[in-house]
Scaffold this active site. Structure first.
Site, PDB file in Angstrom:
ATOM      1  N   ASP A 248       0.830  -1.195   0.000  1.00  0.00           N
ATOM      2  CA  ASP A 248       0.000   0.000   0.000  1.00  0.00           C
ATOM      3  C   ASP A 248       0.867   1.247   0.000  1.00  0.00           C
ATOM      4  OD1 ASP A 248      -2.361  -1.263  -0.086  1.00  0.00           O
ATOM      5  OD2 ASP A 248      -2.818  -1.114   2.048  1.00  0.00           O
ATOM      6  N   LYS A 270      -3.178   2.339  -3.138  1.00  0.00           N
ATOM      7  CA  LYS A 270      -4.443   2.732  -2.538  1.00  0.00           C
ATOM      8  C   LYS A 270      -4.243   3.878  -1.550  1.00  0.00           C
ATOM      9  CE  LYS A 270      -7.776   0.045  -0.527  1.00  0.00           C
ATOM     10  NZ  LYS A 270      -8.924   0.898  -0.757  1.00  0.00           N
ATOM     11  N   MET A 383      -8.165   8.004   9.748  1.00  0.00           N
ATOM     12  CA  MET A 383      -8.689   8.756   8.595  1.00  0.00           C
ATOM     13  C   MET A 383      -9.650   9.835   9.090  1.00  0.00           C
ATOM     14  SD  MET A 383      -9.292   5.458   6.129  1.00  0.00           S
ATOM     15  CE  MET A 383      -9.721   4.329   7.450  1.00  0.00           C
ATOM     16  N   ALA A 412       3.286   9.107  12.627  1.00  0.00           N
ATOM     17  CA  ALA A 412       3.731   8.497  13.879  1.00  0.00           C
ATOM     18  C   ALA A 412       4.910   7.560  13.626  1.00  0.00           C
ATOM     19  CB  ALA A 412       2.585   7.718  14.511  1.00  0.00           C
TER      20      ALA A 412
HETATM   21  N1  SAH Z   1      -4.000  -0.597   8.977  1.00  0.00           N
HETATM   22  C1  SAH Z   1      -3.566   0.721   9.368  1.00  0.00           C
HETATM   23  C2  SAH Z   1      -4.637   1.759   9.197  1.00  0.00           C
HETATM   24  C3  SAH Z   1      -5.031   2.027   7.779  1.00  0.00           C
HETATM   25  S1  SAH Z   1      -6.188   3.308   7.628  1.00  0.00           S
HETATM   26  C4  SAH Z   1      -3.076   0.654  10.826  1.00  0.00           C
HETATM   27  O1  SAH Z   1      -3.300  -0.348  11.496  1.00  0.00           O
HETATM   28  O2  SAH Z   1      -2.470   1.620  11.288  1.00  0.00           O
HETATM   29  C5  SAH Z   1      -5.136   4.676   7.253  1.00  0.00           C
HETATM   30  C6  SAH Z   1      -5.098   5.633   8.416  1.00  0.00           C
HETATM   31  O3  SAH Z   1      -4.251   5.139   9.427  1.00  0.00           O
HETATM   32  C7  SAH Z   1      -4.531   7.004   8.092  1.00  0.00           C
HETATM   33  O4  SAH Z   1      -5.500   7.835   7.507  1.00  0.00           O
HETATM   34  C8  SAH Z   1      -4.140   7.486   9.479  1.00  0.00           C
HETATM   35  O5  SAH Z   1      -5.268   7.919  10.200  1.00  0.00           O
HETATM   36  C9  SAH Z   1      -3.667   6.214  10.122  1.00  0.00           C
HETATM   37  N2  SAH Z   1      -2.204   6.039  10.032  1.00  0.00           N
HETATM   38  C10 SAH Z   1      -1.530   5.110   9.351  1.00  0.00           C
HETATM   39  N3  SAH Z   1      -0.208   5.256   9.520  1.00  0.00           N
HETATM   40  C11 SAH Z   1      -0.051   6.313  10.345  1.00  0.00           C
HETATM   41  C12 SAH Z   1       1.074   6.953  10.920  1.00  0.00           C
HETATM   42  N4  SAH Z   1       2.320   6.557  10.663  1.00  0.00           N
HETATM   43  N5  SAH Z   1       0.858   8.012  11.718  1.00  0.00           N
HETATM   44  C13 SAH Z   1      -0.382   8.423  11.994  1.00  0.00           C
HETATM   45  N6  SAH Z   1      -1.470   7.848  11.479  1.00  0.00           N
HETATM   46  C14 SAH Z   1      -1.315   6.815  10.667  1.00  0.00           C
END
Ligand code: SAH
Length: 464
Positions: A248, A270, A383, A412
């Site tokens: 992704d 995506k 999100m 993060a």
């Molecule tokens: N499967 C992923 C989430 C996917 S949805 C997980 O478990 O983290 C995508 C959302 O995840 C982003 O819009 C954001 O809100 C969050 N996200 C993913 N990586 C991030 C990061 N490094 N720092 C902050 N938010 C993050």
């Protein structure tokens, strides 16, 4: 990477060296291992060089280098250990457009010679761009100690056997065969001599050819929030063994680097909004690759089981009888709470923490909002940036305190991590002012703990 490593084919190449003393001898010792046509220019040459010339290992010209000596040369070494003579060589190299190395002068050289571990045909070159020659020597010593002296012989026997091994299908089957040879059969048979090794190799091939063709398999692996150190050992190994990696957009380049160089890397491209590849396309891609027998790693940011449409992809595998497994990852909520120095649950504050998607909060029922609005509630909203104003409105309407802490953690765990600490009342304005452009997680009900103490040194913090 300022210096790009390549392996130069020295067969029939002309390599020129100017110099006849210690530095020249040191370079020549290495150059004599190559198949190059070596020409040395030195009005006075040390006895070793004279001996090599006499033995026909190189051609010695007892005079200074001239421009026409460089015609057709691939490389030239300035090894006179004399600044004036070396810059004369450099000037000639520039005119003749031949790549130049000045011994012990990294800055003025076109190329540098790495530290080398030689198990011909296995050659390991180590470079530190001149930053840490001591470290290069240390790495070389470690590798020398670790690699069996017979590795070169194993590789030579293996090389001669390559055409025979082509009877195995490309990819995993062939890799498994070679891996068995280099790690087990080869070293075990070598003590009985070269002929025994060749026979063992033949037997090994027959054994591998008799095995059933490998079945495709899909591993849904979590890449974690971005920092490669937050990848699990298991995910790392899966990446290392994959034939195909379908990843992704959120997966960081440093993590993709861990895949095998030969792996086919496919971006599923995506994004949270406006997917460039539909979910159906991604499902079809996974099924096509695994169906063809590949070991597929489907790499998702964070944890594959959190807002990552895992079930749809699993169902596609099930529909085609493709075996799969799941490797969990560190989800953004965990990494973001860690960035705040907070825990997601806390005795006496909240007995539950919710993972919520901002993507379809519009469908949230009243009682959901009511429970989220209670004091002390903690929710990790994925999100959630675009829906911030809507979320704020709903929560306030259901009685949430305007001064409820809200923290957004952008990127993060990555070096460009930022924390935006605000309150429910200020949320939309703070978000607008901060103009976060990376993925961000909204933590409702959590403020950064005593920020100076808790936050890592690098990431920036903005309090609004
Ligand atoms: N499967 C992923 C989430 C996917 S949805 C997980 O478990 O983290 C995508 C959302 O995840 C982003 O819009 C954001 O809100 C969050 N996200 C993913 N990586 C991030 C990061 N490094 N720092 C902050 N938010 C993050």
């Amino acid at each position: 990477m300022q210096h790009y490593p390549v392996f130069l084919n020295t067969r029939a190449a002309r390599i020129v060296l100017s110099g006849g003393a210690d530095a020249a001898i040191a370079k020549l010792r290495l150059l004599l291992k190559t198949e190059a046509d070596l020409a040395v220019f030195a009005p006075e040459a040390a006895p070793e060089i004279l001996a090599w010339a006499e033995a026909g290992a190189l051609t010695l010209h007892r005079r200074a280098l001239r421009l026409d000596d460089l015609a057709g040369a691939a490389l030239v070494y300035a090894a006179d250990e004399d600044a004036a003579q070396d810059s004369a060589t450099a000037a000639l190299a520039e005119r003749a457009k031949v790549l130049l190395n000045i011994v012990d002068n990294l800055e003025a050289s076109d190329f540098i010679t790495p530290a080398i571990v030689d198990r011909d045909p296995v050659t390991i070159a180590i470079g530190t761009e001149g930053a840490a020659p001591v470290l290069a020597r240390q790495i070389k010593a470690d590798l020398e100690a670790r690699l069996p002296a017979a590795l070169g012989l194993l590789a030579r026997i293996g090389k001669a056997f390559r055409p025979a091994a082509e009877s195995l299908p490309v990819g995993r089957a062939r890799r498994a065969f070679w891996s068995d040879y280099y790690t087990k059969t080869g070293p075990a048979s070598l003590s009985a001599g070269e002929t025994a090794t060749k026979a063992a190799l033949k037997a090994l091939l027959a054994q591998h050819r008799a095995q059933a063709p490998s079945e495709g398999h899909v591993i849904f692996a979590g890449a974690g929030p971005g920092d490669p150190e937050l990848l699990t050992l298991k995910a790392r190994r899966a990446l290392h063994e994959a034939d195909v990696v379908i990843y992704d957009r959120l997966v960081s380049p440093a993590i993709l680097e861990l895949a095998r160089r030969e792996a086919l890397m496919l971006s599923a491209g995506k994004e949270g909004f406006g997917a460039s590849m539909t979910q159906a396309d991604i499902n079809a891609l996974i099924v096509a690759q695994a169906g063809a027998g590949a070991q597929v790693v489907r790499l998702k940011g964070g944890d594959p089981a959190v807002f990552a449409r895992l079930d749809e992809e699993i169902e596609a595998c099930e529909a085609h009888n493709i075996a799969f497994s799941i490797i969990p990852g560190i989800t953004a909520a965990s990494a973001s709470a860690a960035a705040l120095g907070q825990s997601l649950t806390k005795r006496g504050r909240n007995t539950e923490a919710r993972l919520v998607t901002g993507h379809d909060m519009q469908g949230y029922a009243d009682h959901d909002w009511k429970s989220l609005a209670r004091p002390g509630e903690v929710a990790a909203i994925y999100m959630g940036k675009r829906a911030a104003r809507y979320i704020q409105g709903r929560l306030l309407m259901h009685g949430a305190a305007p001064n409820t802490p809200v923290s957004l953690v952008e990127n993060a765990s990555l070096p460009n991590q930022r924390i935006l600490a605000t309150t429910l009342a200020e949320l939309p304005a703070a978000l607008e002012a901060a103009a976060l452009s990376g993925p961000a997680l909204t933590l409702l009900g959590l403020a950064p703990r005593n920020t100076a103490a808790a936050a890592p040194a690098r990431p920036q913090e903005i309090a609004l």
